[in-house]
Design a protein around this motif. Structure first.
Motif, PDB file in Angstrom:
ATOM      1  N   LEU A 179       0.847  -1.190   0.000  1.00 30.59           N
ATOM      2  CA  LEU A 179       0.000   0.000   0.000  1.00 30.59           C
ATOM      3  C   LEU A 179       0.880   1.236   0.000  1.00 30.59           C
ATOM      4  N   TYR A 223       1.044   5.507   0.835  1.00 30.83           N
ATOM      5  CA  TYR A 223       0.387   6.522   1.655  1.00 30.83           C
ATOM      6  C   TYR A 223       1.036   7.878   1.407  1.00 30.83           C
ATOM      7  N   GLN A 272      -3.055   9.240   4.034  1.00 31.79           N
ATOM      8  CA  GLN A 272      -4.121   8.802   3.146  1.00 31.79           C
ATOM      9  C   GLN A 272      -3.561   7.855   2.088  1.00 31.79           C
ATOM     10  N   GLU A 273      -4.309   6.801   1.801  1.00 32.61           N
ATOM     11  CA  GLU A 273      -3.840   5.828   0.812  1.00 32.61           C
ATOM     12  C   GLU A 273      -3.849   6.443  -0.587  1.00 32.61           C
ATOM     13  N   ASP A 279      -3.712   5.764  -4.682  1.00 36.69           N
ATOM     14  CA  ASP A 279      -4.045   4.732  -5.647  1.00 36.69           C
ATOM     15  C   ASP A 279      -2.915   4.570  -6.658  1.00 36.69           C
ATOM     16  N   TYR A 293       5.285   3.495   2.092  1.00 39.11           N
ATOM     17  CA  TYR A 293       4.619   2.277   1.645  1.00 39.11           C
ATOM     18  C   TYR A 293       4.589   1.249   2.766  1.00 39.11           C
TER      19      TYR A 293
END
Length: 851
Positions: free
Chosen positions: A407, A409, A414-415, A417, A466
């Protein structure tokens, strides 16, 4: 009329051609010993060292103790050096390479004396329309050249050359060539016969009573009996005055008021061959060169500006070394590819060395920036290499992780995309030898992703983080559909062809992209159609297989274009197609971006062939808009006047309507088509199709009696089997859209200067320590440049921020610059303080900022 006949002694020094640069270095050592002996014996003599300062370095590399002697002769004015570092091509290389070649050439010459500030480019295959302004930025007010002139330009060979922005300099076409008076005969009868031919040409073309006679040739030794020859000439022409001269001496005899004005490119091929299709010779070398230029000027230098600001020393030595390796490959023969196989192999290896240096320096800078983040090792840095605010763009990022999934950030947690382009499993021991040395078996995932970036200020960097996770991430949706789309358009496959629908106009562009294969009976200088050609197009004889993948950020068509073609010229003549060729790659659409991004991969398996991308635009026009050096210009689609007269007027080469751009072309009628490319510069427009040459293959360095080039061979007739590019693998990149815009140049700059992202990795080839005082700040350099386009962002030698930009539009742009900004010249020297500046159409400006 008493003629003022001026003899200029010189040598033209091709560093490499069908001989290597190492051969010419040995020859240069002998040549310089002879020249310096003669000049010391004859202190009234002037000798021109071909306008390239690299000859100083090549000579002193073998004779370092001779530097004081060489310096004395340059300081006295007997030996004239500069302004170039190498005798560069003036159409095919990057515009910044032209500036840097002059910069380093003048800089090196200044270390020995006064440089020759004359735009001497005797053998270059054509001259770009922005060169008058570029020359003038270095204090150069003239150019002397051989190739590119015809009477369509002017009646006389002395003229005023007006660049695309209106800048005027003296232009002198060497009507009898730079080699016209080589090896002048000592025998009076032979000398008289020789001079009668020379003087008839010079009398017809010279605009004053002065005549310039060029006494020199390729690697020609100095003519030691020149004084005796002049004595003989004075007897032959007692009414005329004879003297030895330099270029400046000849210029002083010209009166501006008497000279015609010549505008635009100098690319006519009446008197000397221009080789208009040399832009697709040895595309493996040209694409490699373009990749290095783009990384050096668009990424490394602005990245190093940010690095210098936060405590990473600016890599002046690396930049200069890489630049000079490039310049060594930029001579007209070298980058043209019109060399022996051995020389092309050497050029390619030197470029590989340059690429290794620039790649490693970029990697090192980015790695040091990530190591400066003391809060977490799971760090990614993103850099904006342009001094302008940018929003809603994608950045390519390579991740190496232990888990398949991860993932991302942003700074607030906030994540972010992203979309996966490619993922593969690797042995970490192949990346980091310490893993293998400890007998550890660690498998990692190498993943290339596209990450969405909301906003970044100019010349700024930011951290994102990440997390490696075991949770399965939603995979790309593989669709049975044959269409991808975004808010701008739809790209789809139907009836074995690619089509594009533009949503704003609801126009359908059928068969928008295909691949053409034709024969090539040419040589390393020119494409030549075979007498019996057989042209094949994938839209007619090919098979298009595909797979569609869709995600929120991006939709992509994975495609393979396969078709059968002749393996060599004999098969083509017999209309046999026994070899299947494949082009594999992607067509990708992103949200908020109208461009269709195309990447194609291909390994060549055929000989005597030319491959071109064909864009069926549906647009018929008589002109095409393209970018030249730091400029926009309109070029005719068809060279009507030259093509009407070339045969009856005995031009030495057909002026084919195949042209050179830098990075984009645009066609406009009721609709508009814009094409952006990475290193693909040769194009042709026929009807409603734009053709972009991918590569060509052929058998010889030179051939005689080509279809479009009658007579003698260019170069020499030796076999060059490497030029068939057998088993050479290519990657071609371009993007296109159908948007109604005027800012293609700015779009092209953004396309070639994407955001840069880098992950701090656990496994590395080399271990380094973090720099103790490096700390990423929140500073930026965000300029409001309107429609002006940045050409260079770098540090001067004393680490001031230097910016070069230009106005490609056809209206004046008014800029407000930060307080204390100083206008600079091309030698990166401050001139005066300015805060408001008008940038005229096609004007280039340079300035130094406090940062």
């Amino acid at each position: 009329m008493k003629r003022d006949i001026r003899i200029l002694m010189h040598t033209h020094w091709d560093r490499e051609w069908y001989f290597t640069k190492d051969e010419t270095k040995v020859l240069l050592r002998n040549h310089m010993q002879d020249v310096m002996d003669y000049l010391e014996e004859n202190p009234e003599t002037i000798y021109i060292l071909d306008g390239q300062s690299v000859m100083i370095d090549d000579y002193l590399e073998l004779e370092p103790t001779q530097e004081p002697r060489l310096k004395r002769l340059i300081q006295s004015g007997n030996l004239r050096v500069g302004p170039w570092y190498t005798q560069t091509d003036l159409l095919l290389v990057h515009g910044e390479s032209i500036f840097r070649n002059l910069y380093y050439g003048i800089k090196r010459a200044r270390e020995f004396g006064e440089p020759m500030l004359v735009g001497y480019a005797p053998d270059t295959f054509g001259h770009a329309s922005q060169m008058p302004q570029i020359y003038q930025h270095f204090g150069i007010e003239s150019t002397f050249f051989w190739r590119g002139f015809s009477e369509l330009k002017a009646k006389k060979s002395d003229f005023l050359w007006e660049g695309i922005d209106g800048t005027q300099i003296f232009g002198v076409n060497l009507a009898t060539g730079y080699q016209g008076a080589k090896y002048l005969e000592s025998d009076a009868s032979l000398l008289s016969e020789r001079m009668a031919k020379l003087m008839s040409v010079l009398d017809a073309y010279s605009a004053s009573n002065s005549r310039l006679i060029m006494n020199g040739h390729d690697q020609m030794p100095l003519q030691r009996d020149i004084k005796q020859v002049i004595t003989a000439l004075e007897k032959l022409y007692p009414e005329d005055n004879f003297s030895l001269t330099d270029f400046e001496g000849y210029l002083h005899t010209l009166n501006k008021e008497d000279l015609e004005i010549v505008k635009g490119e100098l690319t006519d091929s009446k008197h000397a061959r221009i080789h208009r299709t040399i832009g697709s010779t040895r595309m493996d070398i040209k694409l490699l060169n373009n990749e290095i230029e783009t990384k050096l000027y668009h990424t490394l230098e602005p990245l190093a500006v940010i690095g210098e600001r936060v405590g990473i020393p600016y890599p002046h030595g690396v930049v200069e070394k890489v630049a000079k390796l490039l310049f060594g490959a930029h001579a007209h023969d070298s980058i043209g590819g019109c060399n022996s196989d051995a020389v092309n192999q050497d050029i390619r290896q030197r470029l590989i060395n340059a690429k290794e240096m620039v790649d490693t320096q970029i990697d090192l800078h980015l790695r040091l920036l990530t190591m400066a983040n003391k809060e977490t090792d799971q760090t990614i840095v993103i850099v904006n290499p342009l001094p302008e605010k940018r929003t809603d763009e994608m950045v390519s990022l390579e991740m190496i992780t232990r888990t398949k999934n991860f993932l991302l950030y942003d700074e607030s947690g906030q994540e972010i995309d992203y979309v996966i382009e490619h993922q593969q499993i690797e042995d970490a021991g192949l990346i980091d030898r310490q893993v293998a040395a400890r007998l550890k078996d660690i498998q990692v995932y190498r993943t290339k992703v596209y990450v969405s970036v909301d906003e970044m200020l100019g010349l700024s960097a930011r951290y994102v983080t990440y997390e490696e996770v075991e949770t399965e991430r939603a995979e790309e949706v593989q669709s049975i559909e044959s269409m991808i789309e975004n808010q701008f358009g739809q790209l789809f496959i139907e009836n074995n062809q690619l089509h594009y629908r533009h949503k704003a106009t609801n126009r359908l562009f059928t068969n928008v992209l295909s691949i053409e294969n034709s024969g090539d009976a040419g040589d390393s200088y020119d494409y030549s159609p075979p007498v019996n050609d057989w042209v094949l197009n994938s839209k007619d004889v090919g098979e298009l297989s595909y797979q569609v993948e869709k995600r929120d950020l991006s939709e992509v068509i994975q495609l393979t274009i396969a078709f059968d073609v002749p393996s060599h010229q004999t098969e083509r003549e017999n209309k046999q197609a026994t070899t299947q060729v494949e082009f594999t790659g992607t067509c990708r659409l992103f949200n908020n971006d109208p461009k269709v991004y195309v990447e194609l991969n291909h390994t060549n398996v055929t000989a005597d062939s030319r491959y071109r991308l064909v864009f069926h635009t549906g647009i018929v026009t008589n002109q095409v808009k393209v970018d030249g050096y730091l400029s926009d210009q309109f070029k005719p689609v068809y060279l009507t006047e030259p093509l009407t007269i070339w045969e009856q007027d005995n031009w030495v080469e057909k002026p084919v309507s195949i042209e050179t751009m830098q990075s984009y072309l645009s066609l406009t009628a009721d609709d508009q088509f814009n094409l952006y490319t990475k290193g693909l510069k040769e194009y042709e427009v026929v009807g409603d199709c734009a053709y972009l040459t991918l590569f060509r293959t052929f058998s010889h360095l030179g051939k005689r009696n080509l279809v479009n080039r009658p007579g003698r061979p260019s170069g020499i007739e030796i076999k060059t089997p490497d030029n068939q590019l057998t088993n050479t693998t290519f990657t071609f990149n371009c993007a296109f859209d159908f948007e109604q815009i005027e800012t293609q140049n700015k779009q092209a700059k953004s396309y070639l200067t994407p955001f840069v992202a880098y992950q701090r990795k656990a496994f590395n080839r080399f271990n380094i320590n973090p720099r103790p005082n490096v700390a990423l700040d929140e500073a930026d350099v965000t300029l409001d440049l309107g429609q002006c386009v940045v050409s260079a962002v770098k540090c001067t030698e004393d680490n001031q921020l230097f910016v070069r930009l230009y106005n490609p539009m056809f209206e004046t742009e008014n800029l407000t610059l930060p307080p204390g900004t100083q206008i600079a010249n091309a030698m990166e020297e401050s001139l005066h303080v300015v805060e408001q500046v008008e940038v005229r159409p096609q004007q280039i400006i340079q300035f130094i900022l406090h940062h």
